[in-house]
Motif scaffolding. Structure first.
Motif, PDB file in Angstrom:
ATOM      1  N   ARG A  79       0.830  -1.211   0.000  1.00 33.40           N
ATOM      2  CA  ARG A  79       0.000   0.000   0.000  1.00 33.40           C
ATOM      3  C   ARG A  79       0.862   1.257   0.000  1.00 33.40           C
ATOM      4  O   ARG A  79       0.497   2.274  -0.603  1.00 33.40           O
ATOM      5  N   ALA A  80       1.996   1.194   0.669  1.00 35.83           N
ATOM      6  CA  ALA A  80       2.924   2.328   0.621  1.00 35.83           C
ATOM      7  C   ALA A  80       3.451   2.507  -0.801  1.00 35.83           C
ATOM      8  O   ALA A  80       3.566   3.639  -1.297  1.00 35.83           O
ATOM      9  N   GLN A  81       3.756   1.398  -1.461  1.00 34.13           N
ATOM     10  CA  GLN A  81       4.201   1.448  -2.850  1.00 34.13           C
ATOM     11  C   GLN A  81       3.116   2.036  -3.741  1.00 34.13           C
ATOM     12  O   GLN A  81       3.381   2.878  -4.612  1.00 34.13           O
ATOM     13  N   LEU A  82       1.874   1.611  -3.529  1.00 34.79           N
ATOM     14  CA  LEU A  82       0.753   2.122  -4.313  1.00 34.79           C
ATOM     15  C   LEU A  82       0.587   3.628  -4.105  1.00 34.79           C
ATOM     16  O   LEU A  82       0.347   4.364  -5.064  1.00 34.79           O
ATOM     17  N   ALA A  83       0.707   4.085  -2.866  1.00 36.79           N
ATOM     18  CA  ALA A  83       0.551   5.514  -2.574  1.00 36.79           C
ATOM     19  C   ALA A  83       1.565   6.343  -3.355  1.00 36.79           C
ATOM     20  O   ALA A  83       1.224   7.377  -3.946  1.00 36.79           O
ATOM     21  N   ILE A  84       2.815   5.887  -3.383  1.00 42.69           N
ATOM     22  CA  ILE A  84       3.854   6.605  -4.121  1.00 42.69           C
ATOM     23  C   ILE A  84       3.561   6.579  -5.615  1.00 42.69           C
ATOM     24  O   ILE A  84       3.713   7.588  -6.316  1.00 42.69           O
ATOM     25  N   GLU A  85       3.117   5.427  -6.119  1.00 35.92           N
ATOM     26  CA  GLU A  85       2.807   5.308  -7.541  1.00 35.92           C
ATOM     27  C   GLU A  85       1.663   6.237  -7.946  1.00 35.92           C
ATOM     28  O   GLU A  85       1.714   6.872  -9.009  1.00 35.92           O
ATOM     29  N   VAL A  86       0.642   6.325  -7.105  1.00 39.59           N
ATOM     30  CA  VAL A  86      -0.490   7.209  -7.412  1.00 39.59           C
ATOM     31  C   VAL A  86      -0.031   8.665  -7.439  1.00 39.59           C
ATOM     32  O   VAL A  86      -0.401   9.442  -8.336  1.00 39.59           O
ATOM     33  N   PHE A  87       0.788   9.044  -6.473  1.00 37.10           N
ATOM     34  CA  PHE A  87       1.307  10.412  -6.409  1.00 37.10           C
ATOM     35  C   PHE A  87       2.086  10.757  -7.682  1.00 37.10           C
ATOM     36  O   PHE A  87       1.837  11.784  -8.326  1.00 37.10           O
ATOM     37  N   CYS A  88       3.023   9.887  -8.046  1.00 40.67           N
ATOM     38  CA  CYS A  88       3.854  10.151  -9.230  1.00 40.67           C
ATOM     39  C   CYS A  88       3.020  10.148 -10.507  1.00 40.67           C
ATOM     40  O   CYS A  88       3.259  10.943 -11.429  1.00 40.67           O
ATOM     41  N   TYR A  89       2.033   9.273 -10.574  1.00 39.57           N
ATOM     42  CA  TYR A  89       1.142   9.209 -11.726  1.00 39.57           C
ATOM     43  C   TYR A  89       0.362  10.511 -11.868  1.00 39.57           C
ATOM     44  O   TYR A  89       0.209  11.055 -12.971  1.00 39.57           O
ATOM     45  N   ASP A  90      -0.123  11.034 -10.749  1.00 42.54           N
ATOM     46  CA  ASP A  90      -0.847  12.308 -10.766  1.00 42.54           C
ATOM     47  C   ASP A  90       0.031  13.444 -11.283  1.00 42.54           C
ATOM     48  O   ASP A  90      -0.389  14.247 -12.122  1.00 42.54           O
ATOM     49  N   VAL A  91       1.252  13.523 -10.762  1.00 39.43           N
ATOM     50  CA  VAL A  91       2.173  14.585 -11.191  1.00 39.43           C
ATOM     51  C   VAL A  91       2.443  14.470 -12.688  1.00 39.43           C
ATOM     52  O   VAL A  91       2.409  15.463 -13.428  1.00 39.43           O
ATOM     53  N   LYS A  92       2.679  13.256 -13.151  1.00 38.89           N
ATOM     54  CA  LYS A  92       2.953  13.029 -14.574  1.00 38.89           C
ATOM     55  C   LYS A  92       1.759  13.454 -15.435  1.00 38.89           C
ATOM     56  O   LYS A  92       1.933  14.068 -16.499  1.00 38.89           O
ATOM     57  N   LYS A  93       0.557  13.140 -14.990  1.00 38.35           N
ATOM     58  CA  LYS A  93      -0.637  13.528 -15.748  1.00 38.35           C
ATOM     59  C   LYS A  93      -0.742  15.039 -15.894  1.00 38.35           C
ATOM     60  O   LYS A  93      -1.088  15.553 -16.967  1.00 38.35           O
ATOM     61  N   TYR A  94      -0.452  15.753 -14.805  1.00 31.61           N
ATOM     62  CA  TYR A  94      -0.529  17.210 -14.872  1.00 31.61           C
ATOM     63  C   TYR A  94       0.544  17.782 -15.780  1.00 31.61           C
ATOM     64  O   TYR A  94       0.295  18.756 -16.512  1.00 31.61           O
TER      65      TYR A  94
END
Length: 402
Positions: A298-313
């Motif tokens: 879940r910690a890995q998922l949290a980081i992945e979601v964060f980075c994915y969001d930044v990349k999308k923006y």
């Protein structure tokens, strides 16, 4: 000129005293915490001297500010001989609404407008006003300036700041995108261009302020044209404890199931969500990295979601700008977390990013180019200094009246 920079929260005061020489020097900095609670904490760090920590009840902001001023002139812990050596006070103000597109000297009209914005920034602006009025009492002859988180984003065009709700809510209540972290976005964009020898008026820049609060801004020719935070700082990418962009229907569904009040919904989206909510571990990326190393998915998922969001923006703002010349990372995470930077930049080759993983791994808390020499798009990590921006703006404003 000595400038005292203040960032007043509802139960805290963060401060720096800067000597604004050609190369500004931080004379002292510190934090007053837990104002109004049974036991407060005052931490004062004078340059070149022993740190001072006091634990005692701090009933209100007046008492907190009094502790700061006494520490600055204390024989053992002080850095100036007299309060007369404080030439001006600069305040970080979270919300200036549509009133302010630049920093201003504080007068009665400015205070009234900051108060008027308290309805849309109830957690921040009332505390900032306390700081202003407290300094008026303690240092009545010292000029004060207000530097707004929102002012840099007042160049957003209507198509970028209007929400898809009845227009009357904008006209009557000011409901629109305002954006935040403006002082940081402006500072790092200008600093990066200075380092590169570029004219910012000719460049397309995407700045990523990544910390416990995070926002992305599209800057065209030195002006903000879009930004990820909105009416409040809860919008945009997911953050430490803020949810970021969220389907309003999902929030209403949760509120119905849990019978949440509006205040409970605010707490959920601001204090219990983000990477903390996903991971169940922490809002601190250092602790998340440690949890990932121990196999926490879940910690890995949290980081992945964060980075994915930044990349999308970044991708969407490259479309808004019709290309990009420079991507900047700043803030506690942006300046120090090489893993996040690499996860964000992997897959941006289509934009012209040729990322240098080796340099990236060595870059921590420094101004550094992270892309290869022949990269079409430059990528940099730039250290931000919002206190310096506030002090500089304050100094220029005070000089203008002399």
């Amino acid at each position: 000129m000595n400038i005292l920079v203040l960032n007043c929260g509802s139960s805290s005061i963060k401060y720096q005293l800067l000597d604004m020489k050609a190369q500004p020097v931080i004379l002292a900095k510190g934090l007053v915490e837990k104002i109004g609670l049974p036991m407060g904490i005052f931490t004062h760090k004078p340059e070149g001297k022993e740190k001072l920590i006091i634990e005692q009840p701090i009933p209100d902001h007046v008492d907190g500010m009094d502790l700061i001023l006494k520490a600055l002139i204390d024989k053992k812990y002080g850095v100036i001989d007299s309060l007369n050596e404080i030439n001006a006070v600069g305040h970080r103000i979270a919300h200036g609404g549509e009133y302010f597109s630049h920093s201003v000297l504080i007068d009665e009209d400015v205070k009234a407008k900051i108060k008027a914005c308290s309805e849309i920034a109830p957690l921040h602006n009332p505390a900032h006003l306390k700081g202003i009025t407290t300094m008026e009492r303690l240092l009545p002859s010292v000029p004060q300036a207000a530097v707004f988180d929102t002012s840099f984003h007042q160049t957003l065009p209507p198509k970028a700041f209007i929400y898809g709700i009845p227009y009357e809510y904008y006209e009557k209540y000011g409901v629109r995108k305002y954006g935040f972290h403006g002082t940081s976005h402006k500072f790092v964009a200008e600093k990066a261009c200075q380092i590169l020898g570029w004219n910012i008026a000719e460049k397309k820049i995407i700045t990523c302020h990544l910390g416990n609060g995070a926002s992305i801004t599209a800057i065209d020719k030195g002006k903000s044209v879009d930004t990820s935070m909105g009416f409040t700082p809860v919008a945009g990418v997911i953050m430490g404890t803020r949810c970021g962009d969220l389907d309003i229907g999902a929030l209403l569904y949760i509120c119905d199931k849990k019978q949440f009040t509006s205040l409970e919904a605010v707490r959920l989206t601001n204090k219990e969500s983000g990477v903390y909510g996903i991971s169940g571990v922490s809002s601190d990326f250092r602790e998340l990295d440690a949890a990932v190393a121990e196999g926490n998915q879940r910690a890995q998922l949290a980081i992945e979601v964060f980075c994915y969001d930044v990349k999308k923006y970044i991708g969407s703002y490259a479309a808004v700008l019709n290309g990009v010349d420079l991507i900047v990372f700043t803030g506690g995470i942006g300046e120090n977390n090489s893993i996040v930077r690499e996860m964000v930049c992997n897959g941006l080759e289509y934009l012209g990013v040729d990322f240098d993983s080796n340099i990236n791994q060595q870059a921590r808390g420094v101004d550094r180019t992270l892309s290869k020499a022949d990269s079409k798009v430059r990528v940099m990590t730039i250290t931000t200094d919002e206190e310096l921006v506030i002090a500089t703006d304050t100094m220029e404003l005070v000089k203008s009246i002399k």
